[in-house]
Enzyme design. Sequence first.
Site, PDB file in Angstrom:
ATOM      1  N   TYR A  43       0.788  -1.265   0.120  1.00 48.23           N
ATOM      2  CA  TYR A  43      -0.038   0.005  -0.106  1.00 48.23           C
ATOM      3  C   TYR A  43       0.865   1.141   0.007  1.00 48.23           C
ATOM      4  CZ  TYR A  43      -3.785  -3.322   1.649  1.00 48.23           C
ATOM      5  OH  TYR A  43      -4.669  -4.105   1.968  1.00 48.23           O
ATOM      6  N   HIS A  90       0.147 -11.695   1.795  1.00 58.06           N
ATOM      7  CA  HIS A  90      -0.719 -10.973   1.056  1.00 58.06           C
ATOM      8  C   HIS A  90      -1.216 -11.586   0.019  1.00 58.06           C
ATOM      9  CE1 HIS A  90      -1.752  -6.500  -0.087  1.00 58.06           C
ATOM     10  NE2 HIS A  90      -2.894  -7.221   0.125  1.00 58.06           N
TER      11      HIS A  90
END
Length: 263
Positions: free
Chosen positions: A37, A95
């Site tokens: 992110y 992830h």
Amino acid sequence: MPTFGLGTYQMDYDECVESVRTALRMGYRHIDTAEGYDNEDAVGDAVDEYGIGREDLFLATKIGPQNLDYDHVLTNADESLDRLGVEYVDLLYVHWPTGEYEATDTLEAFVELRQEGLVEEIGVSNFTVELLEEAIEVSEEPIFANQVEMHPLLPQTELRQFCAQDDVDVELVAYSPIARGDVADVDALRAVADKHDATPQQVSLAWLREKDVTAIPKATSEDHLRENWLSLGVELDDEDVEKIDAIEERRRLVDPDQAPWNQ
């Protein structure tokens, strides 16, 4: 793990700092980020500025698929801790089970991080039942959580049933829990919302809570942060849950070609 939190996907630095700081002021105590992110530093700065005790905050981040071999996991976890400005994270996720991911090699590094006290719990994200079974089998430490897209248009029934088994006991964490706002257009959710003087988004979050799923909706404005937070006061009855469970429409919003369910 607090059963409600804040997601920070696609927030730039200034937006993320303000959102996290506002959320903490409202009472949020679960913040979710990821190295992918590019805002772990913003999360860390907001937490530091707010001044909350580390033991009072549940902080989660993720290592991306390009950094999942053994050595990369160890290196990148250290880098995430540095950006966040903390000595440990409460939950570290794989992830995506793509790229460098190889169950034994990757999870061996995650286990080492947990045994060293740098990670309190091991998590995975976007794992199917089959991949989760494999991870549980090869990991020497428990798999604490699986973070997946989940909302009334993608109820993840098979995965929920698997995770709820006594010999599995994996927490589910829902990203995109209001389907990026699409729940507002679902008649059943609007009807339940009207009954409770709530919004369809709040009803979606309350429905997840009824399913024992932790929701981490992204929000940047103070109004949306508060709207999501107030969902904790929406109490659905059995009739409401049945009405929502009966929704037939299915919609997956996060669906890259390399996702495991597309292989």
